[in-house]
Scaffold this motif. Structure first.
Motif, PDB file in Angstrom:
ATOM      1  N   GLU A  72       0.835  -1.209   0.000  1.00 51.87           N
ATOM      2  CA  GLU A  72       0.000   0.000   0.000  1.00 51.87           C
ATOM      3  C   GLU A  72       0.867   1.254   0.000  1.00 51.87           C
ATOM      4  O   GLU A  72       0.596   2.207  -0.745  1.00 51.87           O
ATOM      5  CB  GLU A  72      -0.926   0.007   1.214  1.00 51.87           C
ATOM      6  CG  GLU A  72      -1.832   1.239   1.240  1.00 51.87           C
ATOM      7  CD  GLU A  72      -2.635   1.362   2.519  1.00 51.87           C
ATOM      8  OE1 GLU A  72      -3.420   2.336   2.628  1.00 51.87           O
ATOM      9  OE2 GLU A  72      -2.486   0.508   3.415  1.00 51.87           O
ATOM     10  N   ARG A  73       1.903   1.276   0.836  1.00 52.76           N
ATOM     11  CA  ARG A  73       2.804   2.437   0.855  1.00 52.76           C
ATOM     12  C   ARG A  73       3.474   2.623  -0.491  1.00 52.76           C
ATOM     13  O   ARG A  73       3.627   3.767  -0.967  1.00 52.76           O
ATOM     14  CB  ARG A  73       3.871   2.271   1.947  1.00 52.76           C
ATOM     15  CG  ARG A  73       3.346   2.441   3.362  1.00 52.76           C
ATOM     16  CD  ARG A  73       4.489   2.632   4.343  1.00 52.76           C
ATOM     17  NE  ARG A  73       5.416   1.510   4.342  1.00 52.76           N
ATOM     18  CZ  ARG A  73       5.275   0.431   5.120  1.00 52.76           C
ATOM     19  NH1 ARG A  73       4.232   0.326   5.935  1.00 52.76           N
ATOM     20  NH2 ARG A  73       6.179  -0.533   5.084  1.00 52.76           N
ATOM     21  N   CYS A  75       2.313   1.773  -3.463  1.00 57.99           N
ATOM     22  CA  CYS A  75       1.315   2.326  -4.398  1.00 57.99           C
ATOM     23  C   CYS A  75       1.083   3.801  -4.130  1.00 57.99           C
ATOM     24  O   CYS A  75       1.020   4.623  -5.067  1.00 57.99           O
ATOM     25  CB  CYS A  75       0.008   1.554  -4.286  1.00 57.99           C
ATOM     26  SG  CYS A  75       0.040  -0.112  -4.951  1.00 57.99           S
ATOM     27  N   ARG A  76       0.924   4.159  -2.872  1.00 59.32           N
ATOM     28  CA  ARG A  76       0.680   5.562  -2.529  1.00 59.32           C
ATOM     29  C   ARG A  76       1.871   6.435  -2.915  1.00 59.32           C
ATOM     30  O   ARG A  76       1.708   7.541  -3.434  1.00 59.32           O
ATOM     31  CB  ARG A  76       0.380   5.691  -1.036  1.00 59.32           C
ATOM     32  CG  ARG A  76      -0.995   5.160  -0.625  1.00 59.32           C
ATOM     33  CD  ARG A  76      -1.225   5.349   0.865  1.00 59.32           C
ATOM     34  NE  ARG A  76      -2.539   4.890   1.285  1.00 59.32           N
ATOM     35  CZ  ARG A  76      -3.650   5.618   1.229  1.00 59.32           C
ATOM     36  NH1 ARG A  76      -3.595   6.873   0.773  1.00 59.32           N
ATOM     37  NH2 ARG A  76      -4.807   5.134   1.630  1.00 59.32           N
ATOM     38  N   THR A  77       3.070   5.921  -2.667  1.00 57.23           N
ATOM     39  CA  THR A  77       4.272   6.689  -3.021  1.00 57.23           C
ATOM     40  C   THR A  77       4.368   6.892  -4.522  1.00 57.23           C
ATOM     41  O   THR A  77       4.633   8.008  -4.999  1.00 57.23           O
ATOM     42  CB  THR A  77       5.528   5.965  -2.509  1.00 57.23           C
ATOM     43  OG1 THR A  77       5.480   5.876  -1.089  1.00 57.23           O
ATOM     44  CG2 THR A  77       6.792   6.710  -2.926  1.00 57.23           C
ATOM     45  N   LEU A 103      -7.560   0.891  -0.958  1.00 59.55           N
ATOM     46  CA  LEU A 103      -7.406   1.813  -2.090  1.00 59.55           C
ATOM     47  C   LEU A 103      -8.590   1.758  -3.055  1.00 59.55           C
ATOM     48  O   LEU A 103      -8.558   2.383  -4.101  1.00 59.55           O
ATOM     49  CB  LEU A 103      -6.099   1.511  -2.835  1.00 59.55           C
ATOM     50  CG  LEU A 103      -4.825   1.627  -1.991  1.00 59.55           C
ATOM     51  CD1 LEU A 103      -3.594   1.405  -2.855  1.00 59.55           C
ATOM     52  CD2 LEU A 103      -4.742   2.973  -1.284  1.00 59.55           C
ATOM     53  N   GLU A 261      -6.693   9.509  -3.211  1.00 58.57           N
ATOM     54  CA  GLU A 261      -5.261   9.728  -2.986  1.00 58.57           C
ATOM     55  C   GLU A 261      -4.379   8.965  -3.961  1.00 58.57           C
ATOM     56  O   GLU A 261      -3.179   9.255  -4.073  1.00 58.57           O
ATOM     57  CB  GLU A 261      -4.905   9.355  -1.545  1.00 58.57           C
ATOM     58  CG  GLU A 261      -5.552  10.277  -0.517  1.00 58.57           C
ATOM     59  CD  GLU A 261      -5.215   9.886   0.914  1.00 58.57           C
ATOM     60  OE1 GLU A 261      -4.338   9.005   1.094  1.00 58.57           O
ATOM     61  OE2 GLU A 261      -5.820  10.450   1.835  1.00 58.57           O
ATOM     62  N   VAL A 262      -4.945   7.982  -4.659  1.00 54.26           N
ATOM     63  CA  VAL A 262      -4.167   7.246  -5.663  1.00 54.26           C
ATOM     64  C   VAL A 262      -4.903   7.205  -7.002  1.00 54.26           C
ATOM     65  O   VAL A 262      -4.587   6.383  -7.867  1.00 54.26           O
ATOM     66  CB  VAL A 262      -3.864   5.800  -5.192  1.00 54.26           C
ATOM     67  CG1 VAL A 262      -2.895   5.801  -4.026  1.00 54.26           C
ATOM     68  CG2 VAL A 262      -5.150   5.072  -4.824  1.00 54.26           C
TER      69      VAL A 262
END
Length: 354
Positions: A72-73, A75-77, A103, A261-262
């Motif tokens: 998850e981190r 993907c968010r990054t 997500l 956010e993504v």
């Protein structure tokens, strides 16, 4: 600025397929005269079989959570950096579905016949594939959630994707395949609200009813099926056989994240799993990875015509019998990729429509 594509690798045959991805992407970029960067996740994520080898249930739960949190981190990054797409090899399902729930992901596949087209949108953000486990002696309790907000997001995405898929035509049929009888009428109301809001007719059906109607009536020229994974996961291979004339091992799908956010980040994956029994043997079928790489290169890497070039090359080497054992051949993964790269031709040498 050069485009950058994310890469996430799982255990099993994941490392071998990551090599296929790197080689094919580099070749397509070179043919198109562009440079494409690859941002690889530093963690190799577990398959189910590699998790089970680590220990008992508590260890499996711990590693599942670690994999989910890390991915998850990642993907968010990548979304924050503007990365448009990630190629991911197979990863343990429980970890993936934790991320997909957080997500708000949907999986997209298009199946075509000479007379019809099916847009299958799989709801990965809610339902019985998502949720949390609670262990007690001799039992596992699994808690899942459905929500009006997520249902509306999934419906809105499916309708928008249908307009992109068939820009000059109306959708003939929109069906939602869910076990809605288990939800006290809530899903019925939410779907009716969405249909009214978008000005369309949506038929909410039990999965067995959808199956019966597909058997009896086939596909309308343009059909959208929005489905919970309880039905879609099981039925995908059947739909491919009946309407797509294609093997799962040769296909890829897209996962689109709807969380704001993504938003816009698309994850490409092979339909087949981690194939741990083939790990390290250099015999895993690379076709799905090759096709996913071509789609990524064309859609996100400025490699115009990449899909057409790769399909032509796959057809040519297949006609010569250059296939892995699962397709009836005797060639290794590496040999198939070597033959494909040798077959690829610069864009300027292809005749339009070939």
């Amino acid at each position: 600025m050069k485009p950058v594509i994310g890469l996430a690798v799982g255990r099993g045959t994941g490392p071998e397929l990551a090599v296929v991805f790197d080689r094919v992407l580099a070749a397509l970029a070179e043919l198109s005269g562009v440079e494409i960067g690859v941002a690889r996740s530093p963690r190799t994520y577990h398959s189910y079989h590699s998790l089970r080898a680590e220990g008992g249930m508590s260890r499996v739960r711990e590693l599942t959570r670690e994999d989910a949190d890390h991915y998850e981190r990642f993907c968010r990054t990548q979304a924050g950096l503007g990365t448009p797409a990630i190629f991911r090899t197979a990863v343990n399902a429980q970890s993936l579905y934790l991320v997909r729930e957080r997500l708000q992901a949907v999986k997209v596949d298009v199946l075509t016949t000479p007379s019809s087209s099916l847009l299958l949108v799989r709801d990965e953000a809610q339902g019985f594939y998502t949720g949390e486990n609670r262990h007690r002696p001799g039992a596992v309790d699994r808690t899942t959630t459905f929500s009006r907000a997520v249902t509306e997001k999934v419906v809105a995405f499916a309708l928008e994707r249908a307009r992109r898929e068939w820009p000059d035509h109306e959708v003939d049929r929109i069906v939602m395949a869910y076990k809605f009888h288990l939800l006290d009428g809530a899903l019925d109301d939410w779907v009716a609200e969405s249909a009214l809001r978008h000005g369309v007719e949506i038929t909410l059906s039990q999965p067995d009813t959808v199956n019966r109607n597909l058997v009896e009536h086939g596909l309308a020229p343009r059909t959208v099926i929005i489905a919970g994974n309880e039905w879609a996961d099981i039925m995908h291979v059947v739909l491919l056989d009946r309407f797509g004339s294609e093997k799962q091992e040769n296909r890829y799908t897209e996962n689109v994240h709807l969380h704001p956010e993504v938003s816009g980040l698309v994850e490409y994956q092979t339909v087949h799993g981690s194939a741990d029994d083939l790990e390290g043997r250099d015999v895993v079928n690379p076709t799905a990875t090759i096709r996913a790489t071509a789609a990524i290169a064309e859609r996100h890497g400025r490699c115009a015509g990449a899909v057409r070039r790769v399909e032509a090359a796959l057809e040519a080497i297949g006609a010569r019998g250059v296939l892995t054992p699962d397709l009836g051949g005797t060639h290794s993964t590496t040999a198939v990729v070597d033959a494909l790269l040798a077959e690829l031709q610069p864009a300027s040498t292809l005749v339009a429509g070939s």
